[in-house]
Scaffold this motif. Structure first.
Motif, PDB file in Angstrom:
ATOM      1  N   ALA A  15       0.860  -1.189   0.000  1.00 30.46           N
ATOM      2  CA  ALA A  15       0.000   0.000   0.000  1.00 30.46           C
ATOM      3  C   ALA A  15       0.894   1.236   0.000  1.00 30.46           C
ATOM      4  O   ALA A  15       1.918   1.276   0.666  1.00 30.46           O
ATOM      5  CB  ALA A  15      -0.908   0.012   1.218  1.00 30.46           C
ATOM      6  N   GLN A  16       0.534   2.239  -0.735  1.00 25.65           N
ATOM      7  CA  GLN A  16       1.297   3.479  -0.785  1.00 25.65           C
ATOM      8  C   GLN A  16       0.854   4.394   0.367  1.00 25.65           C
ATOM      9  O   GLN A  16      -0.328   4.525   0.637  1.00 25.65           O
ATOM     10  CB  GLN A  16       1.046   4.185  -2.131  1.00 25.65           C
ATOM     11  CG  GLN A  16       1.574   3.446  -3.326  1.00 25.65           C
ATOM     12  CD  GLN A  16       3.095   3.499  -3.404  1.00 25.65           C
ATOM     13  OE1 GLN A  16       3.724   4.343  -2.800  1.00 25.65           O
ATOM     14  NE2 GLN A  16       3.658   2.556  -4.127  1.00 25.65           N
ATOM     15  N   GLN A  17       1.847   5.045   1.019  1.00 21.37           N
ATOM     16  CA  GLN A  17       1.526   6.023   2.063  1.00 21.37           C
ATOM     17  C   GLN A  17       1.322   7.381   1.414  1.00 21.37           C
ATOM     18  O   GLN A  17       2.009   7.734   0.447  1.00 21.37           O
ATOM     19  CB  GLN A  17       2.657   6.116   3.079  1.00 21.37           C
ATOM     20  CG  GLN A  17       2.676   4.975   4.054  1.00 21.37           C
ATOM     21  CD  GLN A  17       3.705   5.227   5.152  1.00 21.37           C
ATOM     22  OE1 GLN A  17       4.537   6.096   5.027  1.00 21.37           O
ATOM     23  NE2 GLN A  17       3.637   4.426   6.198  1.00 21.37           N
ATOM     24  N   ASN A  18       0.405   8.125   1.973  1.00 21.53           N
ATOM     25  CA  ASN A  18       0.129   9.457   1.461  1.00 21.53           C
ATOM     26  C   ASN A  18       1.012  10.456   2.217  1.00 21.53           C
ATOM     27  O   ASN A  18       0.843  10.677   3.412  1.00 21.53           O
ATOM     28  CB  ASN A  18      -1.348   9.793   1.641  1.00 21.53           C
ATOM     29  CG  ASN A  18      -1.717  11.101   0.984  1.00 21.53           C
ATOM     30  OD1 ASN A  18      -0.882  11.749   0.374  1.00 21.53           O
ATOM     31  ND2 ASN A  18      -2.975  11.476   1.127  1.00 21.53           N
ATOM     32  N   ALA A  19       1.986  11.071   1.532  1.00 20.19           N
ATOM     33  CA  ALA A  19       2.910  12.005   2.168  1.00 20.19           C
ATOM     34  C   ALA A  19       2.511  13.456   1.928  1.00 20.19           C
ATOM     35  O   ALA A  19       3.228  14.363   2.299  1.00 20.19           O
ATOM     36  CB  ALA A  19       4.323  11.773   1.646  1.00 20.19           C
ATOM     37  N   ASP A  20       1.394  13.708   1.312  1.00 18.48           N
ATOM     38  CA  ASP A  20       0.941  15.075   1.068  1.00 18.48           C
ATOM     39  C   ASP A  20       0.392  15.665   2.359  1.00 18.48           C
ATOM     40  O   ASP A  20      -0.284  14.999   3.143  1.00 18.48           O
ATOM     41  CB  ASP A  20      -0.151  15.108  -0.004  1.00 18.48           C
ATOM     42  CG  ASP A  20       0.355  14.672  -1.368  1.00 18.48           C
ATOM     43  OD1 ASP A  20       1.582  14.805  -1.585  1.00 18.48           O
ATOM     44  OD2 ASP A  20      -0.456  14.209  -2.185  1.00 18.48           O
ATOM     45  N   ILE A  21       0.707  16.954   2.562  1.00 16.23           N
ATOM     46  CA  ILE A  21       0.222  17.672   3.748  1.00 16.23           C
ATOM     47  C   ILE A  21      -0.999  18.469   3.333  1.00 16.23           C
ATOM     48  O   ILE A  21      -0.974  19.198   2.344  1.00 16.23           O
ATOM     49  CB  ILE A  21       1.303  18.610   4.304  1.00 16.23           C
ATOM     50  CG1 ILE A  21       2.513  17.807   4.766  1.00 16.23           C
ATOM     51  CG2 ILE A  21       0.748  19.440   5.449  1.00 16.23           C
ATOM     52  CD1 ILE A  21       3.673  18.667   5.214  1.00 16.23           C
ATOM     53  N   ASN A  22      -2.030  18.349   4.113  1.00 15.43           N
ATOM     54  CA  ASN A  22      -3.246  19.083   3.848  1.00 15.43           C
ATOM     55  C   ASN A  22      -3.123  20.450   4.519  1.00 15.43           C
ATOM     56  O   ASN A  22      -3.160  20.567   5.744  1.00 15.43           O
ATOM     57  CB  ASN A  22      -4.456  18.319   4.382  1.00 15.43           C
ATOM     58  CG  ASN A  22      -5.754  18.946   3.934  1.00 15.43           C
ATOM     59  OD1 ASN A  22      -5.756  19.909   3.188  1.00 15.43           O
ATOM     60  ND2 ASN A  22      -6.854  18.391   4.418  1.00 15.43           N
ATOM     61  N   VAL A  23      -2.946  21.512   3.728  1.00 10.36           N
ATOM     62  CA  VAL A  23      -2.753  22.853   4.269  1.00 10.36           C
ATOM     63  C   VAL A  23      -4.049  23.652   4.336  1.00 10.36           C
ATOM     64  O   VAL A  23      -4.031  24.788   4.777  1.00 10.36           O
ATOM     65  CB  VAL A  23      -1.704  23.639   3.450  1.00 10.36           C
ATOM     66  CG1 VAL A  23      -0.338  22.993   3.564  1.00 10.36           C
ATOM     67  CG2 VAL A  23      -2.122  23.782   2.012  1.00 10.36           C
ATOM     68  N   THR A  24      -5.128  23.085   3.939  1.00 13.08           N
ATOM     69  CA  THR A  24      -6.396  23.815   3.939  1.00 13.08           C
ATOM     70  C   THR A  24      -6.791  24.284   5.338  1.00 13.08           C
ATOM     71  O   THR A  24      -7.150  25.454   5.510  1.00 13.08           O
ATOM     72  CB  THR A  24      -7.499  22.962   3.308  1.00 13.08           C
ATOM     73  OG1 THR A  24      -7.088  22.566   2.005  1.00 13.08           O
ATOM     74  CG2 THR A  24      -8.805  23.725   3.224  1.00 13.08           C
ATOM     75  N   PRO A  25      -6.711  23.467   6.388  1.00 14.53           N
ATOM     76  CA  PRO A  25      -7.060  23.975   7.727  1.00 14.53           C
ATOM     77  C   PRO A  25      -6.113  25.089   8.187  1.00 14.53           C
ATOM     78  O   PRO A  25      -6.529  26.060   8.820  1.00 14.53           O
ATOM     79  CB  PRO A  25      -6.932  22.758   8.640  1.00 14.53           C
ATOM     80  CG  PRO A  25      -7.004  21.585   7.737  1.00 14.53           C
ATOM     81  CD  PRO A  25      -6.473  22.029   6.414  1.00 14.53           C
TER      82      PRO A  25
END
Length: 146
Positions: A15-25
């Motif tokens: 499974a691939q890990q999601n390394a993107d940071i959610n900057v919306t908050p």
């Protein structure tokens, strides 16, 4: 980057890990803070109406302030009051004589200046002598002595 997920069976699945940071908050919070500070900043500047009296020149017959006495400390350790040489023992008497006042000479201003090469203990000896004898209106000058 992958991770092996094991199941009860024999085959593993990657499974691939999601390394993107959610900057919306983060952006939402920054925008809210920006609006709060923009609204609060004008309220923080409080002005007080102040009516000052107009400046008036001194009367022509008013007493001018006396010129202060200048004490100069040379690198060699010699002391001068204006252009007259003195010693540490006669310092306070000579300062009073240089001021030529009828009232208490310790209430007048005294300026002390020293060459840059003067040792700290020489300077403090003069300051301590003046303060021991009641001179508390002492100013320190930082200028070149030629």
């Amino acid at each position: 980057m992958g991770a092996k997920l094991s199941s009860g069976g024999g085959g593993g699945k990657l499974a691939q890990q999601n390394a993107d940071i959610n900057v919306t908050p983060f952006v939402d919070i920054m925008l809210v803070l920006l609006i709060i500070f923009m609204v609060a900043a004008p309220m923080a500047t409080v002005s007080i109406k102040l009516d000052l009296p107009p400046a008036t020149p001194p009367a022509p017959d008013a007493e001018k302030p006396k010129e202060p006495v200048y004490i100069t400390i040379q690198e060699s350790g010699s002391l001068y009051i204006a252009e007259t040489e003195t010693t540490i023992a006669k310092l306070t008497a000579d300062v009073c004589a240089a001021q030529a006042v009828t009232t208490d000479c310790r209430e007048e201003r005294v300026f002390v200046r020293a060459q840059p090469e003067v040792k700290y203990n020489q300077f403090m000896e003069v300051m301590n002598k003046l303060q021991e004898n009641g001179f508390y209106k002492i100013g320190l000058l930082n200028e070149d002595i030629t």
